[in-house]
Scaffold this motif. Structure first.
Motif: not given
Length: 495
Positions: A353-354, A357-358, A441
């Motif tokens: 996910t990290y 996300d970036y 999420k």
């Protein structure tokens, strides 16, 4: 003020005071805080009792056994109801055998001295843990008179006393040589006091100095703290992380508690690139500070042995929906966060996910699908020092400029029914969710909404009551992937 003998007192609660030890221009005594003193008549003063007397008063008598197994409670209309205390007579008999006691609590009993020489050793020689907090001790010599009679003593609590430092602290080392755990909370002292007093505690492993007035740690007598494994500095006034780095030379320190200080940044400044910070540290607590940037969290990776973090109520995590996921992804060695273990699957999901996300930041700052062509800016690497190692493990994220997005499906809000089967105490909830929200999420949202265990949570959905449930098992899929429409039902289950 009337003629005769008067005692000058300084109150622990300064609001009870009337002056600072002066009367009609004459200074009779000094106060540590302005207007915290008073004069009282001798007959009103209770000057305290010995440890031995207090011990016998609290634990030493079962003369009236009928009172030990019977008590009354006040109910409605002030009616007294008799309550039988099962086994109270046996407990009282055991407690009254002072020579067999190993743990005693003598808080707030107005103790100011040990008593006659050898008296404590004679009546209760097997004490392992003693609490004499909030009494009338004013010096460490009086405490030493007690501890030197207790050769089995391991834990001591002297909090909320006003203890002056001895002239020769190392000379009292023998009196505290068996001590491994010490609580000196609410003594109104600074670090210089702690550093000098440490000479009295040669074998201490746990030191609790909470609710004191420590704002700076300028020096450390490492020899006096060489056996410390846990140091609790909760609720002090430390703001500068450089003060904490002074403690990094403690060779055996495993747990450092810094909750409720005023720390804003965690910065690592090495004089030598081979310097190692906190070589044995496995646990750190930083809740209720003022940390407001992620670079501070990233810097915790400098602690190579750190596996446990407690981190709540800091500004930086109040800005995002699920701080736990970000903490897991940014800290590669952490195995426990806020008392909850990190399963392998949760770490994998958090790191993927990290990366996603970036992804936009990654490509805007020199990222590439081809490893040899990655030239990320220093600023990006400062903000995301683990990112390159993560994409080496999982692969680079999809380049957003090549992604075809059906915005009409992803961006609109979908009204869904959230139901917890088998939990009748939890009422169904209707929520509007964006189609772009991932299953992971969504689970984070449901964890807070239903106080559910995210590590065992499973989601399914169906669009009509007569249709079978479809498993939403891929945490990284978005809601839109499952073609969920308005009024569909998502079922939430956990152990």
């Amino acid at each position: 003020m009337y003629k005769g003998i008067w005692y000058g007192v300084e109150w622990d609660d300064a609001e009870r005071g009337k002056h600072s030890g002066n009367h009609k221009g004459v200074q009779y005594f000094q106060c540590s805080k302005p207007n915290s003193g008073s004069f009282i008549k001798p007959k009103r003063a209770k000057l305290g009792r010995s440890f031995a007397i207090a011990l016998q008063e609290r634990y030493g008598s079962i003369e009236d056994s009928t009172n030990h197994d019977t008590m009354f409670v006040t109910g409605a209309n002030n009616q007294l109801t008799k309550v039988e205390m099962i086994g109270a007579d046996k407990i009282g008999e055991l407690q009254s055998q002072l020579d067999k006691l190993d743990i005693v609590g003598l808080r707030d009993m107005m103790i100011n001295c040990a008593g006659a020489d050898g008296e404590i050793k004679n009546i209760s020689p097997n004490l392992v843990s003693v609490d004499v907090s909030r009494n009338l001790f004013d010096n460490w010599d009086s405490i030493a008179d007690i501890t030197r009679q207790l050769c089995k003593l391991k834990s001591l609590n002297v909090s909320s006393n006003q203890l002056s430092l001895p002239v020769d602290a190392p000379s009292l080392g023998n009196a505290f040589q068996h001590l491994t755990q010490l609580f000196i909370n609410k003594l109104k002292v600074d670090w210089d006091y702690i550093n000098n007093a440490a000479a009295m505690w040669p074998n201490l492993k746990e030191l609790h100095v909470c609710h004191n007035e420590i704002s700076e740690i300028n020096h450390l007598s490492v020899n006096y703290f060489s056996n410390i494994e846990l140091l609790n500095l909760e609720n002090n006034r430390i703001a500068d992380w450089n003060n904490i780095l002074i403690l990094s030379n403690l060779p055996r320190l495993k747990s450092l508690i810094l909750n409720e200080n005023q720390i804003r940044k965690i910065e690592m400044k090495r004089e030598d690139k081979n310097d190692e910070f906190f070589p044995s540290l496995t646990s750190i607590s930083l809740s209720r500070n003022l940390i407001d940037e992620w670079t501070s969290i990233n810097n915790l990776n400098e602690f190579s042995t750190l596996t446990e973090l407690r981190f709540k109520f800091n500004p930086v995590i109040e800005k995002i929906s699920d701080p736990r996921l970000s903490l897991i992804a940014r800290l590669g060695n952490i195995k426990t966060i806020n008392g909850s273990n990190i399963p392998t699957k949760e770490r994998t999901d958090a790191e993927l996910t990290y990366i996603k996300d970036y992804a936009i930041d990654f490509y805007q700052c020199g990222g590439s699908q081809v490893e040899e062509e990655i030239k990320c800016t220093a600023e990006f690497l400062l903000q995301h020092p683990r990112y390159l190692s993560l994409i080496k493990e999982y692969g680079p994220p999809a380049d957003p400029k090549f992604m075809i997005v059906n915005k009409s499906l992803k961006d609109r809000l979908i009204s869904v029914n959230l139901v917890c089967p088998g939990r009748s105490e939890i009422k169904p909830v209707v929520k509007k969710l964006p189609g772009s929200i991932t299953v992971l999420k969504l689970k984070s949202l449901l964890r807070r909404l239903f106080n559910a265990d995210i590590t065992t949570m499973k989601l399914t959905y169906c669009d009509r009551p007569d249709c079978p449930e479809i498993n939403m098992k891929d945490n990284l899929r978005e809601l839109s992937f499952y073609s969920i429409e308005n009024d569909n039902t998502i079922y939430v289950r956990w152990k």
